[in-house]
Design a protein around this motif. Structure first.
Motif, short mmCIF file in Angstrom:
data_model
loop_
_atom_site.label_atom_id
_atom_site.label_comp_id
_atom_site.label_asym_id
_atom_site.label_seq_id
_atom_site.Cartn_x
_atom_site.Cartn_y
_atom_site.Cartn_z
N LEU A 91 61.65 -80.46 -69.53
CA LEU A 91 60.31 -80.02 -69.13
C LEU A 91 60.33 -78.52 -68.87
O LEU A 91 61.30 -77.98 -68.35
CB LEU A 91 59.87 -80.75 -67.86
CG LEU A 91 59.90 -82.28 -67.95
CD1 LEU A 91 59.50 -82.89 -66.61
CD2 LEU A 91 59.00 -82.77 -69.06
N MET A 92 59.23 -77.86 -69.20
CA MET A 92 59.10 -76.43 -68.90
C MET A 92 58.28 -76.31 -67.62
O MET A 92 57.17 -76.84 -67.55
CB MET A 92 58.42 -75.72 -70.06
CG MET A 92 59.39 -75.63 -71.23
SD MET A 92 58.55 -75.35 -72.78
CE MET A 92 58.23 -77.02 -73.26
N VAL A 93 58.85 -75.67 -66.63
CA VAL A 93 58.26 -75.71 -65.29
C VAL A 93 57.81 -74.31 -64.88
O VAL A 93 58.60 -73.36 -64.92
CB VAL A 93 59.29 -76.26 -64.28
CG1 VAL A 93 58.64 -76.42 -62.91
CG2 VAL A 93 59.84 -77.60 -64.75
N PHE A 94 56.56 -74.20 -64.49
CA PHE A 94 55.98 -72.90 -64.09
C PHE A 94 55.42 -73.01 -62.69
O PHE A 94 54.83 -74.03 -62.33
CB PHE A 94 54.84 -72.52 -65.05
CG PHE A 94 55.32 -72.16 -66.43
CD1 PHE A 94 55.74 -73.15 -67.30
CD2 PHE A 94 55.37 -70.85 -66.86
CE1 PHE A 94 56.20 -72.84 -68.57
CE2 PHE A 94 55.82 -70.52 -68.12
CZ PHE A 94 56.24 -71.52 -68.98
N THR A 95 55.59 -71.95 -61.91
CA THR A 95 54.96 -71.89 -60.60
C THR A 95 54.34 -70.50 -60.43
O THR A 95 54.89 -69.52 -60.95
CB THR A 95 55.97 -72.11 -59.44
OG1 THR A 95 56.80 -70.94 -59.34
CG2 THR A 95 56.85 -73.33 -59.67
N PRO A 96 53.22 -70.40 -59.71
CA PRO A 96 52.64 -69.06 -59.51
C PRO A 96 53.58 -68.17 -58.71
O PRO A 96 53.60 -66.95 -58.91
CB PRO A 96 51.34 -69.35 -58.75
CG PRO A 96 51.47 -70.74 -58.21
CD PRO A 96 52.43 -71.46 -59.09
N GLU A 97 54.41 -68.80 -57.83
CA GLU A 97 55.36 -68.00 -57.05
C GLU A 97 56.34 -67.28 -57.97
O GLU A 97 56.67 -66.11 -57.77
CB GLU A 97 56.18 -68.94 -56.15
CG GLU A 97 55.81 -68.93 -54.68
CD GLU A 97 56.57 -70.04 -53.95
OE1 GLU A 97 55.94 -71.10 -53.73
OE2 GLU A 97 57.76 -69.87 -53.62
N ALA A 98 56.82 -67.97 -59.00
CA ALA A 98 57.84 -67.39 -59.88
C ALA A 98 57.23 -66.53 -60.98
O ALA A 98 57.83 -65.54 -61.38
CB ALA A 98 58.69 -68.50 -60.51
N GLY A 100 53.57 -65.72 -61.37
CA GLY A 100 52.29 -65.05 -61.13
C GLY A 100 51.12 -65.84 -61.69
O GLY A 100 51.28 -66.60 -62.66
N GLN A 101 49.94 -65.62 -61.10
CA GLN A 101 48.76 -66.41 -61.49
C GLN A 101 48.33 -66.12 -62.93
O GLN A 101 47.86 -67.01 -63.62
CB GLN A 101 47.61 -66.11 -60.54
CG GLN A 101 47.85 -66.66 -59.13
CD GLN A 101 46.67 -67.47 -58.62
OE1 GLN A 101 45.60 -67.44 -59.18
NE2 GLN A 101 46.86 -68.21 -57.53
N GLN A 102 48.49 -64.86 -63.37
CA GLN A 102 48.02 -64.54 -64.73
C GLN A 102 48.81 -65.33 -65.78
O GLN A 102 48.23 -65.85 -66.74
CB GLN A 102 48.15 -63.02 -64.97
CG GLN A 102 47.56 -62.57 -66.30
CD GLN A 102 46.06 -62.89 -66.43
OE1 GLN A 102 45.29 -62.60 -65.52
NE2 GLN A 102 45.67 -63.50 -67.54
N THR A 103 50.13 -65.44 -65.57
CA THR A 103 50.95 -66.21 -66.51
C THR A 103 50.53 -67.67 -66.51
O THR A 103 50.47 -68.31 -67.57
CB THR A 103 52.46 -66.07 -66.14
OG1 THR A 103 52.78 -64.69 -66.18
CG2 THR A 103 53.35 -66.85 -67.08
N CYS A 104 50.23 -68.21 -65.31
CA CYS A 104 49.78 -69.61 -65.23
C CYS A 104 48.49 -69.78 -66.01
O CYS A 104 48.31 -70.76 -66.74
CB CYS A 104 49.57 -70.03 -63.77
SG CYS A 104 51.07 -69.97 -62.80
N GLN A 105 47.60 -68.82 -65.85
CA GLN A 105 46.30 -68.88 -66.55
C GLN A 105 46.52 -68.83 -68.07
O GLN A 105 45.92 -69.60 -68.82
CB GLN A 105 45.45 -67.69 -66.09
CG GLN A 105 44.05 -67.73 -66.60
CD GLN A 105 43.16 -66.75 -65.83
OE1 GLN A 105 43.49 -66.30 -64.72
NE2 GLN A 105 42.04 -66.42 -66.41
N SER A 131 42.02 -76.05 -57.94
CA SER A 131 40.64 -75.69 -58.31
C SER A 131 40.61 -74.44 -59.18
O SER A 131 39.86 -74.36 -60.16
CB SER A 131 39.78 -75.48 -57.06
OG SER A 131 39.65 -76.71 -56.39
N PHE A 132 41.47 -73.46 -58.83
CA PHE A 132 41.58 -72.25 -59.67
C PHE A 132 41.96 -72.65 -61.10
O PHE A 132 41.33 -72.22 -62.09
CB PHE A 132 42.62 -71.29 -59.05
CG PHE A 132 43.13 -70.24 -60.00
CD1 PHE A 132 42.39 -69.10 -60.26
CD2 PHE A 132 44.36 -70.40 -60.66
CE1 PHE A 132 42.84 -68.13 -61.16
CE2 PHE A 132 44.82 -69.44 -61.55
CZ PHE A 132 44.06 -68.30 -61.80
N CYS A 133 42.99 -73.51 -61.22
CA CYS A 133 43.46 -73.92 -62.55
C CYS A 133 42.39 -74.75 -63.28
O CYS A 133 42.21 -74.61 -64.50
CB CYS A 133 44.74 -74.75 -62.42
SG CYS A 133 46.14 -73.80 -61.82
#
Ligand SMILES: NC(=O)C1=CN([C@@H]2O[C@H](COP(=O)(O)OP(=O)(O)OC[C@H]3O[C@@H](n4cnc5c(N)ncnc54)[C@H](O)[C@@H]3O)[C@@H](O)[C@H]2O)[C@@H](O)CC1
Ligand SMILES: Nc1ncnc2c1ncn2[C@@H]1O[C@H](COP(=O)(O)OP(=O)(O)OP(=O)(O)O)[C@@H](O)[C@H]1O
Length: 322
Positions: A91-98, A100-105, A131-133
């Motif tokens: 699995l590829m795992v992303f967090t805003p902490e690691a 940032g929000q822009q990458t998550c978006q 909710s942001f996501c």
């Protein structure tokens, strides 16, 4: 392993497992395609330090049923690290902490299908992030299917805009509540008397469907009720006898994958394929048969990873290998 001759009727395989023809929407495998082009790019938004397994089971089920790439987007590094450590790197795992929000978006906007809610938790922070996501997901037409499950269906009474509201009147949204979540939703959104706990599930689900304007609702339980604007079907395929946590997460992942395949087929101009309720029935049948097989092998020690481990074999028998 329970010997086949000793199986009671309620543990025998259901024949046929699938009364509908799903083959037109199953993507054919080819050496000319790149990763993500066949099975699709899928993402689960959820998991938390306490319930990190839930998002992981949903995402793993997406892969095992035939998805190409499965991501988990989760709020905290604590949950993200637990998933990385427990998922053998698949699995590829992303967090805003690691990242940032822009990458998550950006990540969200590249997905074909998303599943929102397994293990998300009900903390204010998790819900704000969800909710942001969900706003991003709702505004991304490239995402063809959105499954909302578990804590993605929850709303604090004081919450002005819970994640689910982002998908009101969005036909891409498919809700997969368990019976407790379903009754909570009907008491919030349905007119009395359909909000009563004794109201028949199909009628209450139809009412909820039109109140929310979503594409489908799958109410899980002894039989699964699948309701779309045009159909109501029940899936009573035999499942395992142990109700360990995580079975609903498996269903959410498989549902997201199959719905994404359907939409990809339709967007490609395909005709003569199955309808949405038939595809959702298939997801329920795969989840229940996987749980039956896991139970026959492991009995009372059955747990969610055993069920995830059966998903590939069940799908392999239903669909051609290439
Ligand atoms: N290993 C994990 O990380 C798992 C995490 N999970 C997550 O745990 C969180 C809380 O989920 P819960 O469902 O416990 O929510 P609740 O905390 O709302 O459940 C409240 C109560 O409802 C009843 N209940 C729950 N599910 C039921 C069902 N299917 N049929 C009848 N009664 C039922 C039980 O009495 C339960 O104690 C969610 O985020 C969920 O995704 C679950 O998915 C299970 C596995
Ligand atoms: N009595 C039953 N017999 C057979 N299968 C069942 C039964 N109850 C639930 N299931 C199946 O188990 C799966 C999970 O349903 P459940 O109602 O436990 O969801 P959930 O509470 O959301 O699960 P989770 O533990 O992942 O949160 C579904 O595939 C459903 O069809």
């Amino acid at each position: 392993m329970i010997p086949p001759a000793a199986l009671p009727a309620q543990l025998l395989p259901s024949i046929p497992l699938l009364p509908y023809n799903l083959l037109p929407i199953v993507p054919s495998l080819s050496p000319d395609k790149h990763k993500g082009q066949t099975g699709g790019k899928l993402l689960t938004l959820g998991s938390s330090p306490e319930y990190f397994g839930a998002g992981m089971f949903a995402a793993s089920a997406m892969l095992r049923a035939g998805g190409d790439m499965a991501h988990v987007l989760t709020l905290t590094e604590a949950a993200g690290s637990a998933i990385r450590a427990n998922s053998k790197g698949e699995l590829m795992v992303f967090t805003p902490e690691a990242c940032g929000q822009q990458t998550c978006q950006d990540l969200l906007s590249r997905m074909d299908g998303v599943c929102v809610g397994p293990g998300l938790s009900r903390s204010d922070e998790a819900h704000d992030f969800a909710s942001f996501c969900c706003d991003v997901i709702a505004a991304t037409p490239h995402i063809t299917s959105i499954v909302v499950d578990a804590d993605g269906l929850f709303a604090h009474p004081s919450q002005p805009r819970p994640p689910l509201t982002c998908f009101q009147n969005d036909p891409r949204a498919i809700l997969t509540p368990n019976i407790v979540e379903f009754r909570r939703l009907t008491s919030r959104y349905c007119p009395s008397p359909l909000d009563s706990p004794s109201a028949p599930v199909p009628a209450a689900a139809s009412s909820l469907l039109s109140e929310l304007g979503v594409g489908a609702i799958v109410v899980k339980g002894r039989t699964d009720h699948i309701v779309t604007p045009t159909h109501h079907v029940e899936c009573a395929v035999n499942g395992g006898l142990k109700r360990c946590g995580g079975l609903g997460d498996v269903l959410a992942g498989v549902t997201c994958l199959f719905a994404t395949w359907l939409r990809s087929f339709e967007r490609g101009g395909g005709e003569g394929g199955p309808q949405l309720h038939e595809v959702l029935y298939a997801a329920c049948a795969v989840a229940r048969e996987s749980s039956r097989r896991a139970f026959v092998r492991h009995g009372r020690s059955t747990s969610a990873p055993h069920v995830v481990g059966e998903v590939g074999g069940v799908c392999e028998e239903l669909f051609p290998p290439w």
